[in-house]
Scaffold this active site. Structure first.
Site, PDB file in Angstrom:
ATOM      1  CG  HIS A   1      -1.756   1.153   1.404  1.00 46.20           C
ATOM      2  ND1 HIS A   1      -2.742   1.447   0.498  1.00 46.20           N
ATOM      3  CD2 HIS A   1      -1.783   2.130   2.329  1.00 46.20           C
ATOM      4  CE1 HIS A   1      -3.351   2.553   0.879  1.00 46.20           C
ATOM      5  NE2 HIS A   1      -2.787   2.985   1.986  1.00 46.20           N
TER       6      HIS A   1
ATOM      7  CG  ASP B   1      -4.766   3.081  -2.929  1.00 43.56           C
ATOM      8  OD1 ASP B   1      -4.829   4.077  -2.212  1.00 43.56           O
ATOM      9  OD2 ASP B   1      -5.315   2.014  -2.680  1.00 43.56           O
TER      10      ASP B   1
ATOM     11  NE  ARG C   1      16.637  18.353  13.795  1.00 39.18           N
ATOM     12  CZ  ARG C   1      16.200  19.137  14.767  1.00 39.18           C
ATOM     13  NH1 ARG C   1      15.588  18.613  15.804  1.00 39.18           N
ATOM     14  NH2 ARG C   1      16.366  20.421  14.690  1.00 39.18           N
TER      15      ARG C   1
END
Lengths: 327, 88
Positions: A147, A186, A252
């Protein structure tokens, strides 16, 4: 994720699928067409025809080229019958004769006895072997459906994953609007084509349709034209979209890369926190470009970190020089 | 995680409107809800996925539900299938 890998096909499936392309003729009555081809390997039974059957490659498709046929035709009819009976006793799913050669009579008789189909092709032996192996490779390739949404961004296949409603389709729509190409929305069908390569494609029924909350179903090809779509694309980076979680520590620096495994292949994975007003499109473009930089041998995070370390070392050297300088 | 096989009984199969009903109902639950047919697994909260299954009348799909409200979700969805999505 759902596995859809096939573990065998019948000779009939192959024959129907590739009859015209491989210029195939069926020489036998068809009683063995339900035989199953269970692996992608082909074998030329030269030694078996000479009577040496130890370590014979069972369950493989057998190919008789000019060499094997000439050898067979040089034998006396009785001996020919014997060696062919021996060959067919070894659990052979199918026999191919290449270059449009006619099958010897004994071959057809013994094939019928053991219910093994004999197919002829007009292709040369190397040509047929190559194309037949490629065909079987694609049939037996491991595949799953996931998906997600697959977009080609600057030639890099980005696979977006994340919960329903997180904004995968909207992100893809925005990317298409900026000139990138949609592969599938999808449901993405992923196939492993080579040891390190996975290819994603859409499923035929959907084509390049997409659902956008509030609008409904739209057709990307009709709306944006042929330049906006692609049928398949190698998947290179996995982008996980998540609702911004204040507890979660997002990367980060980008020095330690994260990976996810799909069909046994490690893909770099980037987790992007989503919040209203955040422009994921530009971030996606940067992800793609950054990936290309890494492929070309530049790692911006590492290089920056190296520069910083060198700078700190230099400063340290200057400082210790100045300290020891009692002038 | 709950799993349940269910047959499509309404005459027209899982066409656009029942698919939309299924998706809007599934979206009300917190659980992850998936439907599987012929080896294809799709998210029940996505309309394209459900329609792509092209599930005709008489065919079977498997529901896979995982989350805090899985039991309630399963019951509600099965009820919808049993009522043929308000169709014949």
């Amino acid at each position: 994720m759902q596995s859809r890998t096939k573990d065998s096909i019948t000779v009939e499936d192959f024959y129907k699928d590739r009859q015209d392309l491989f210029e195939l003729t069926l020489f036998t009555s068809g009683s063995g067409l339900k035989n199953r081809i269970e692996n992608n390997q082909v074998h030329r039974p030269g030694l078996a025809l000479a009577g040496f059957t130890e370590r014979f490659a069972h369950k493989r498709s057998q190919i008789l080229g000019e060499t094997e046929l000439t050898y067979l035709l040089n034998l006396e009819s009785k001996r020919r019958m014997e060696v062919l009976r021996l060959l067919f006793s070894l659990n052979v799913p199918v026999v191919f004769i290449t270059k449009g050669n006619p099958p010897p009579e004994e071959l057809l008789i013994t094939a019928e006895e053991s219910n093994t189909p004999v197919l002829g092709t007009r292709l040369s032996t190397p040509g047929f072997t190559y194309r037949y192996s490629a065909y079987l490779d694609s049939i037996f390739a491991p595949r799953i459906t996931v998906h997600g949404t697959l977009v080609d961004v600057y030639g890099v296949g980005l696979l977006y994953m994340g919960k329903s409603g997180v904004g995968k389709s909207e992100c893809a729509l925005d990317l298409v609007e900026r000139g990138h190409r949609l592969v599938a929305d999808d449901v993405v069908l992923i196939t492993r084509k080579a040891p390190e390569v996975i290819i994603g494609a859409g499923i035929e029924v959907t084509g390049h349709h997409m659902e956008v909350r509030g609008i409904g179903i739209i057709d990307i090809e009709k709306l944006f034209g042929i330049r906006a779509i692609r049928l398949q694309k190698r998947i290179e980076v996995l982008v996980r979209l998540e609702i911004w979680d204040t507890e979660f520590e997002y990367d980060r620096l980008g020095i330690d890369e994260q990976f996810a495994t799909i069909l046994g292949i490690e893909l770099p994975q980037i987790t992007i926190p989503v919040s209203p007003g955040k422009n994921i499109t530009v971030i996606s473009e940067v992800i793609a470009m950054n990936h290309m930089l890494k492929v070309y041998g530049h790692n911006p995070a590492l290089e920056f970190s190296k520069r910083l370390s060198e700078d700190l070392k230099r400063k340290d050297r200057t400082l210790s020089y100045l300290e020891s300088d009692t002038e | 995680m709950l799993e349940e096989k269910i047959q499509i009984t309404n005459k027209l199969g899982l066409h656009a409107r029942p698919a939309a009903m299924l998706v809007s109902t599934a979206s009300k639950f917190k659980s992850e809800i998936f439907a599987i047919k012929d080896g294809i697994e799709v998210n029940c909260k996505s309309i394209m996925g459900i329609m792509m299954l092209a599930a005709e009348t008489g065919s079977w799909i498997t529901l896979k539900i995982d989350g805090p409200d899985e039991q309630q979700a399963l019951e509600t969805i099965i009820q919808m299938f049993k009522e043929n999505f308000g169709e014949k």
